[in-house]
Design a protein around this motif. Structure first.
Motif, PDB file in Angstrom:
ATOM      1  N   GLU A  57       0.866  -1.193   0.000  1.00 45.84           N
ATOM      2  CA  GLU A  57       0.000   0.000   0.000  1.00 45.84           C
ATOM      3  C   GLU A  57       0.900   1.241   0.000  1.00 45.84           C
ATOM      4  N   PRO A  58       0.430   2.338  -0.573  1.00 51.31           N
ATOM      5  CA  PRO A  58       1.291   3.517  -0.742  1.00 51.31           C
ATOM      6  C   PRO A  58       1.271   4.520   0.409  1.00 51.31           C
ATOM      7  N   GLY A  59       0.645   4.197   1.535  1.00 50.21           N
ATOM      8  CA  GLY A  59       0.462   5.187   2.599  1.00 50.21           C
ATOM      9  C   GLY A  59       1.729   5.860   3.095  1.00 50.21           C
ATOM     10  N   MET A  60       2.804   5.091   3.316  1.00 47.82           N
ATOM     11  CA  MET A  60       4.053   5.714   3.793  1.00 47.82           C
ATOM     12  C   MET A  60       4.597   6.684   2.757  1.00 47.82           C
ATOM     13  N   PHE A  61       4.483   6.306   1.487  1.00 49.74           N
ATOM     14  CA  PHE A  61       4.981   7.165   0.421  1.00 49.74           C
ATOM     15  C   PHE A  61       4.162   8.454   0.343  1.00 49.74           C
ATOM     16  N   LEU A  62       2.856   8.345   0.536  1.00 54.18           N
ATOM     17  CA  LEU A  62       2.010   9.539   0.542  1.00 54.18           C
ATOM     18  C   LEU A  62       2.358  10.434   1.731  1.00 54.18           C
ATOM     19  N   ASP A  63       2.682   9.826   2.881  1.00 53.19           N
ATOM     20  CA  ASP A  63       3.136  10.606   4.043  1.00 53.19           C
ATOM     21  C   ASP A  63       4.438  11.354   3.723  1.00 53.19           C
ATOM     22  N   ILE A  64       5.344  10.671   3.034  1.00 53.74           N
ATOM     23  CA  ILE A  64       6.611  11.311   2.638  1.00 53.74           C
ATOM     24  C   ILE A  64       6.328  12.507   1.731  1.00 53.74           C
ATOM     25  N   ALA A  65       5.434  12.319   0.759  1.00 51.28           N
ATOM     26  CA  ALA A  65       5.097  13.404  -0.169  1.00 51.28           C
ATOM     27  C   ALA A  65       4.540  14.610   0.590  1.00 51.28           C
ATOM     28  N   ARG A  66       3.673  14.353   1.570  1.00 56.30           N
ATOM     29  CA  ARG A  66       3.104  15.448   2.368  1.00 56.30           C
ATOM     30  C   ARG A  66       4.174  16.123   3.217  1.00 56.30           C
ATOM     31  N   ARG A  67       4.972  15.329   3.883  1.00 56.43           N
ATOM     32  CA  ARG A  67       5.985  15.903   4.783  1.00 56.43           C
ATOM     33  C   ARG A  67       6.968  16.796   4.036  1.00 56.43           C
ATOM     34  N   TYR A  68       7.372  16.362   2.847  1.00 51.04           N
ATOM     35  CA  TYR A  68       8.368  17.118   2.091  1.00 51.04           C
ATOM     36  C   TYR A  68       7.742  18.033   1.040  1.00 51.04           C
ATOM     37  N   ASP A  69       6.405  18.021   0.968  1.00 50.39           N
ATOM     38  CA  ASP A  69       5.692  18.841  -0.007  1.00 50.39           C
ATOM     39  C   ASP A  69       6.309  18.661  -1.396  1.00 50.39           C
ATOM     40  N   ILE A  70       6.331  17.397  -1.831  1.00 54.28           N
ATOM     41  CA  ILE A  70       6.998  17.046  -3.079  1.00 54.28           C
ATOM     42  C   ILE A  70       6.118  16.096  -3.886  1.00 54.28           C
ATOM     43  N   ASP A  71       6.180  16.244  -5.185  1.00 56.94           N
ATOM     44  CA  ASP A  71       5.555  15.302  -6.104  1.00 56.94           C
ATOM     45  C   ASP A  71       6.543  14.142  -6.231  1.00 56.94           C
ATOM     46  N   LEU A  72       6.093  12.934  -5.983  1.00 54.43           N
ATOM     47  CA  LEU A  72       6.991  11.783  -5.972  1.00 54.43           C
ATOM     48  C   LEU A  72       7.283  11.208  -7.357  1.00 54.43           C
ATOM     49  N   ARG A  73       6.680  11.767  -8.391  1.00 55.28           N
ATOM     50  CA  ARG A  73       6.964  11.247  -9.732  1.00 55.28           C
ATOM     51  C   ARG A  73       8.449  11.311 -10.022  1.00 55.28           C
TER      52      ARG A  73
END
Length: 178
Positions: A103-119
């Motif tokens: 599941e992508p939840g940790m990755f979505l948390d990372i995106a929020r924390r760093y305010d970054i698009d993970l693409r």
């Protein structure tokens, strides 16, 4: 910002089917800490996204996990590297959470924390669940052949575009000019 996401067990340290349950059981893979330091010197912020179901299974507690990560940080600091943050799923399999890879939840948390698009953000793992979580949010999946990586490479159809290297140092060298 240059950000890279690493799995822990099987990428940075030796994995164990019986879980890494204490600082004494945590053993860095050859060259992995130096690879992280190399990434840091090249301007990469390194974060770890790790399933730690041993917490949910009652095999160790949060204090023990913190002690394991303190050992990792101390050894990493000795070679000039650092981990910016740890993102952890503490749940046992079947708990129904959205943070346990694949599941992508940790990755979505990372995106929020760093305010970054993970693409395109490199995400390094040794198992299919690592690659699937990375792919789900548009990260660039990298498979290392350490830990479960060789088995993963040969037993699964990897997400399209997955890059494969022998170990974390080979990933660091590949990204050095990026």
């Amino acid at each position: 910002m240059k950000l890279i996401i690493l799995d822990r067990d099987g990428v940075i340290n030796q994995d164990s089917p019986a879980f890494v349950k204490s600082p004494d059981e945590w053993i860095a893979l050859p060259g992995s800490l130096e690879a992280i330091a190399r990434l840091n010197r090249a301007g990469w912020r390194v974060v770890v996204a790790t399933n730690q179901s041993g917490l949910g299974r009652g095999l160790y507690d949060a204090d023990t996990l913190n002690a394991i990560h303190a050992k990792l940080r101390k050894q990493l600091q000795a070679v000039g590297g650092q981990i910016d943050a740890f993102f952890i799923c503490p749940h046992a399999p079947g708990a129904g959470c959205d943070c346990r890879k694949p599941e992508p939840g940790m990755f979505l948390d990372i995106a929020r924390r760093y305010d970054i698009d993970l693409r395109g953000v490199p995400a390094v793992g040794d198992s299919m669940r690592d690659l699937l979580a990375a792919d789900a949010v548009g990260c660039q999946p990298w498979l290392v052949r350490t830990g479960n990586g060789r088995r993963t490479e040969h037993e699964y159809e990897l997400p399209q575009g997955t890059l494969i290297r022998d170990d974390l140092m080979a990933v660091a060298l590949a990204l050095e000019g990026a």
